[in-house]
Design an enzyme around this catalytic site. Structure first.
Site, PDB file in Angstrom:
ATOM      1  N   ASP A 148      20.880 -18.083  -3.721  1.00 37.54           N
ATOM      2  CA  ASP A 148      19.963 -18.130  -2.582  1.00 37.54           C
ATOM      3  C   ASP A 148      20.622 -18.802  -1.387  1.00 37.54           C
ATOM      4  O   ASP A 148      20.827 -20.018  -1.386  1.00 37.54           O
ATOM      5  CB  ASP A 148      18.704 -18.915  -2.970  1.00 37.54           C
ATOM      6  CG  ASP A 148      17.833 -18.140  -3.950  1.00 37.54           C
ATOM      7  OD1 ASP A 148      17.467 -16.999  -3.630  1.00 37.54           O
ATOM      8  OD2 ASP A 148      17.545 -18.677  -5.036  1.00 37.54           O
ATOM      9  N   MET A 155      20.237 -19.898   2.363  1.00 34.86           N
ATOM     10  CA  MET A 155      19.195 -20.160   3.376  1.00 34.86           C
ATOM     11  C   MET A 155      19.833 -20.822   4.592  1.00 34.86           C
ATOM     12  O   MET A 155      20.719 -21.662   4.441  1.00 34.86           O
ATOM     13  CB  MET A 155      18.133 -21.107   2.801  1.00 34.86           C
ATOM     14  CG  MET A 155      17.495 -20.607   1.517  1.00 34.86           C
ATOM     15  SD  MET A 155      16.163 -21.702   1.001  1.00 34.86           S
ATOM     16  CE  MET A 155      15.785 -21.008  -0.625  1.00 34.86           C
TER      17      MET A 155
HETATM   18  C1  DX5 Z   1      13.002 -18.845  -3.188  1.00 29.94           C
HETATM   19  C2  DX5 Z   1      14.227 -18.252  -3.840  1.00 29.94           C
HETATM   20  C3  DX5 Z   1      14.139 -18.117  -5.297  1.00 29.94           C
HETATM   21  C4  DX5 Z   1      13.918 -19.400  -6.059  1.00 29.94           C
HETATM   22  C5  DX5 Z   1      12.997 -19.112  -7.180  1.00 29.94           C
HETATM   23  O1  DX5 Z   1      13.018 -18.650  -1.827  1.00 29.94           O
HETATM   24  O2  DX5 Z   1      14.495 -16.955  -3.332  1.00 29.94           O
HETATM   25  O3  DX5 Z   1      15.234 -17.388  -5.841  1.00 29.94           O
HETATM   26  O4  DX5 Z   1      15.084 -19.961  -6.559  1.00 29.94           O
HETATM   27  O5  DX5 Z   1      12.647 -20.303  -7.768  1.00 29.94           O
HETATM   28  P1  DX5 Z   1      11.513 -20.398  -8.852  1.00 29.94           P
HETATM   29  O6  DX5 Z   1      11.906 -19.514 -10.009  1.00 29.94           O
HETATM   30  O7  DX5 Z   1      11.485 -21.845  -9.181  1.00 29.94           O
HETATM   31  O8  DX5 Z   1      10.249 -19.902  -8.204  1.00 29.94           O
HETATM   32 ZN    ZN Z   2      16.066 -15.703  -4.379  1.00 30.04          ZN
END
Ligand code: DX5
Ligand code: ZN
Length: 210
Positions: free
Chosen positions: A36, A38
């Site tokens: 991920d 960001m």
């Molecule tokens: C959130 C990310 C996800 C995150 C999911 O913006 O895109 O990939 O890591 O985390 P969980 O499984 O804890 O919801």
């Molecule tokens: Zn994600």
């Protein structure tokens, strides 16, 4: 044998021990490493970028499923391919000029890797339907992007069934991935809906899934 690909998200791993996190993903038969990215603008958090991905690339042969939660994804495609992305998924909502979506998908394919598009909870499947024939993966966000550990929005799971139907009717090939709030209690609903790839961050790294 499970009939989906588990894609643990490094977002919930211990960033001081990413090598151990990757070992765990392999031991638990993860199929993809979900990464991920960001930028503090498309979403409020900043995670990590190219140098970190480059460092962990030699540690595994598992595909790197890079989820870009960034503005201007078109500026970053070649550089993420360079550090080892196998899939690059960008957000529909991050692209102002919608005519750019096909261009970015082509840009990803021209790097020789797979292209994914992601939709936030409020974006309907109808908004992205016309791109499906060009995509390798469609990522359905089942929480608002930006943080791990949130609760799944059950209404978003219906989009998976919708996509399964479209894929069948139009004889298409893309993978359907689900991201956000998948844990030991919610996983069955996303399996039943027909997800091919299941992302899990907090539940996986807490040892509750996989
Ligand atoms: C959130 C990310 C996800 C995150 C999911 O913006 O895109 O990939 O890591 O985390 P969980 O499984 O804890 O919801
Ligand atoms: Zn994600």
């Amino acid at each position: 044998m499970k009939n989906y690909i588990l894609a643990p998200s490094l977002l919930s791993a211990d960033f001081a021990n990413l090598g151990d996190a990757i070992k765990l993903i392999e031991e638990k038969n993860g199929g993809f490493v979900h990464i991920d990215v960001m930028d503090g603008s498309f979403v409020s958090q900043i995670t990590f970028g190219h140098p970190v991905i480059k460092c962990i690339r030699p540690l595994t042969k598992l595909p790197f499923d890079v989820h870009l939660m960034i503005e201007h994804p078109e500026r970053q495609i070649e550089s993420f391919k360079e550090v080892g992305a196998d899939y690059i998924t960008f957000h529909y909502e991050a692209v102002e000029d919608l005519s750019m979506i096909n261009t970015i998908i082509d840009q990803i394919h021209n790097c020789g890797i797979k292209a994914g598009l992601s939709i936030k909870p409020k974006t309907p499947v109808s908004a992205i339907e016309k791109y499906l024939s060009k995509l390798d993966l469609l990522l359905v966000m089942t929480v608002e992007p930006g943080f791990g550990g949130q609760k799944i929005i059950p209404e978003c799971v219906a989009k998976v069934s919708q996509l399964v139907e479209i894929r069948k009717n139009e004889n298409l090939n893309f993978l359907i991935s689900v991201d956000g709030g998948v844990n030991e209690n919610t996983i069955q609903s996303v399996i039943d809906a027909g997800s091919d790839v299941i992302v899990s961050g907090s539940a996986f790294f807490a040892g509750r899934l996989g």
